[in-house]
Design a protein around this motif. Structure first.
Motif, PDB file in Angstrom:
ATOM      1  N   ARG A   1      92.402 -68.433  50.699  1.00 27.77           N
ATOM      2  CA  ARG A   1      93.067 -69.457  49.888  1.00 27.77           C
ATOM      3  C   ARG A   1      94.237 -70.088  50.626  1.00 27.77           C
ATOM      4  O   ARG A   1      94.475 -71.293  50.533  1.00 27.77           O
ATOM      5  N   LEU A   2      94.945 -69.277  51.397  1.00 30.14           N
ATOM      6  CA  LEU A   2      96.133 -69.743  52.108  1.00 30.14           C
ATOM      7  C   LEU A   2      95.805 -70.333  53.481  1.00 30.14           C
ATOM      8  O   LEU A   2      96.711 -70.712  54.213  1.00 30.14           O
TER       9      LEU A   2
ATOM     10  N   LEU B   1     106.508 -65.927  49.576  1.00 33.74           N
ATOM     11  CA  LEU B   1     105.959 -64.893  48.701  1.00 33.74           C
ATOM     12  C   LEU B   1     105.537 -63.675  49.508  1.00 33.74           C
ATOM     13  O   LEU B   1     105.843 -62.531  49.143  1.00 33.74           O
ATOM     14  N   HIS B   2     104.863 -63.900  50.612  1.00 38.96           N
ATOM     15  CA  HIS B   2     104.334 -62.778  51.385  1.00 38.96           C
ATOM     16  C   HIS B   2     105.308 -62.278  52.448  1.00 38.96           C
ATOM     17  O   HIS B   2     105.330 -61.080  52.754  1.00 38.96           O
TER      18      HIS B   2
ATOM     19  N   ASN C   1     104.360 -70.223  49.371  1.00 41.69           N
ATOM     20  CA  ASN C   1     103.373 -69.172  49.616  1.00 41.69           C
ATOM     21  C   ASN C   1     103.794 -68.283  50.783  1.00 41.69           C
ATOM     22  O   ASN C   1     103.595 -67.062  50.752  1.00 41.69           O
TER      23      ASN C   1
ATOM     24  N   ALA D   1     100.183 -72.561  54.680  1.00 38.28           N
ATOM     25  CA  ALA D   1     100.095 -72.295  53.234  1.00 38.28           C
ATOM     26  C   ALA D   1     101.195 -72.936  52.411  1.00 38.28           C
ATOM     27  O   ALA D   1     101.150 -72.866  51.181  1.00 38.28           O
TER      28      ALA D   1
ATOM     29  N   GLU E   1      92.795 -63.993  49.134  1.00 38.02           N
ATOM     30  CA  GLU E   1      94.096 -64.658  49.206  1.00 38.02           C
ATOM     31  C   GLU E   1      94.320 -65.248  50.590  1.00 38.02           C
ATOM     32  O   GLU E   1      94.828 -66.368  50.720  1.00 38.02           O
TER      33      GLU E   1
END
Length: 271
Positions: A186-187, A171-172, A168, A164, A183
Motif C-alpha cells: 500500500r505504501l 507513523l512507521h 505514513n 508513502a 501495508e
C-alpha cells in the motif's frame, strides 16, 4: 556458477552466483536472522561494485538464506563504528544504500530484491535503495531504530516519505511498529507480494526480463527516472536529447532496428 562457496562464519558472509547476465547476491547468516556485521556490509558493497564493474553483468538480485531477509544491523558489532562516526564500507566502492555520500559510488545497474520473513531496519533501507522489490506474504517489516536510541541513517527517513507521504512515514518511523506485506505494498515500499517461498523465483524472473533488454538503454532509463525523483522532472527532461543521441548511435540501437525489421529477438551487446 557459484563463485564463492565458503564455510559459514560467526561474522556472516555475502556470497554471489552468476547466472548468465544476472548476479545473484545472497545474505548468509541465517543462524542470526541474517543480522548484518560490518564485515557483511563491506562484502555487500564489494558485490554491488562487482555488478557495476563487470560488463558481462546486467542486473543484480539481492536475496537471503534461511527464513528471514535480515533482522538489520548487529548493533553490538556496529556500535563502536557509530560512536566514532565511521563507516563500515571502504571508500571507492558502490554504496548498497545508494545515498550519494562522498567517497562512495552510486549504483548504475538495476537491482531487484526478494524479501521474506523478518525484514527490519537495514533490510527496509536496502530494499528501498533498490529498483524493485518482491515480498513474500509472510514478511514482517519494522524501522525500529528509535526503539534502540538511534536514528535510521540508511535512507529510510528520505525514501519512506518520498514513497508513502510524510504522515505514513512518520507513523512507521516514530512508532517502531511491525507491519505486514499488504501495508508495504500500500505504501509503495514493495512492488509485488507473492506466496512465501516464491519470492526469489519471481525476483529472478523480473531480473531475467530486464537482462534481455538493451543494457545501455536500461542504465540510461534508470538513471533518468532517479534524477527526476531526486532533482525534479525538468532536470531529467534536460537530458533527453543528449542521452537519446548517445543511445541512438550505439550498436544496440542499430540492433534494435534490425531485429524489428527482421521480426526476431534482439541480440544486444551493451555497446
Amino acid at each position: 556458477m557459484n563463485d564463492d562457496v565458503l564455510a559459514p562464519t560467526p561474522e556472516g558472509r555475502i556470497h554471489t552466483e552468476v547466472q548468465g547476465p544476472v548476479l545473484l547476491i545472497a545474505i548468509d547468516r541465517a543462524a542470526k536472522r541474517n543480522g548484518f556485521t560490518p564485515a557483511m556490509l563491506q562484502a555487500l558493497a564489494e558485490a554491488y561494485t562487482r555488478l557495476d564493474d563487470d560488463p558481462a553483468l546486467r542486473v543484480g538480485v539481492l536475496h537471503a538464506q534461511g527464513d528471514h531477509f535480515t533482522a538489520g544491523l548487529d548493533l553490538p558489532s556496529f556500535a563502536p563504528l557509530m560512536q566514532r562516526g565511521q563507516r563500515a564500507i571502504a571508500e571507492g566502492l558502490v554504496d548498497p544504500l545508494n545515498l550519494g555520500r562522498p567517497g562512495l559510488r552510486r549504483r548504475t545497474k538495476p537491482m531487484v530484491v526478494a524479501v521474506k520473513g523478518i525484514t527490519y531496519t537495514l533490510g527496509i533501507e536496502l530494499m528501498l535503495a533498490a529498483d524493485m522489490v518482491v515480498a513474500a506474504d509472510d514478511c514482517r517489516f519494522s524501522q525500529l531504530e528509535v526503539q534502540r536510541g538511534i536514528m535510521a541513517t540508511g535512507g529510510a527517513t528520505l525514501r519512506m516519505a518520498e514513497r508513502a507521504g510524510l504522515g505514513n512515514a512518520m507513523l512507521h518511523l516514530l512508532t517502531a511498529d511491525v507491519f505486514d506485506s499488504a501495508e508495504a505494498l500500500r505504501l509503495h515500499f514493495v512492488q509485488r507480494v507473492v506466496p512465501a517461498g516464491s519470492e526469489f523465483d519471481e525476483a529472478l524472473r523480473i531480473a531475467q526480463a530486464i537482462a534481455q533488454q538493451a543494457p545501455l538503454a536500461v542504465v540510461a532509463t534508470r538513471l533518468n527516472a532517479l534524477k527526476a525523483v531526486e532533482e525534479g522532472p525538468m532536470a531529467a527532461a534536460d537530458e533527453f536529447e543528449t542521452t537519446q543521441q548517445r543511445l541512438a548511435c550505439s550498436d544496440d540501437a542499430r540492433e534494435g532496428v534490425l531485429s524489428f525489421q527482421a521480426r526476431r529477438a534482439a541480440r544486444f551487446t551493451g555497446r
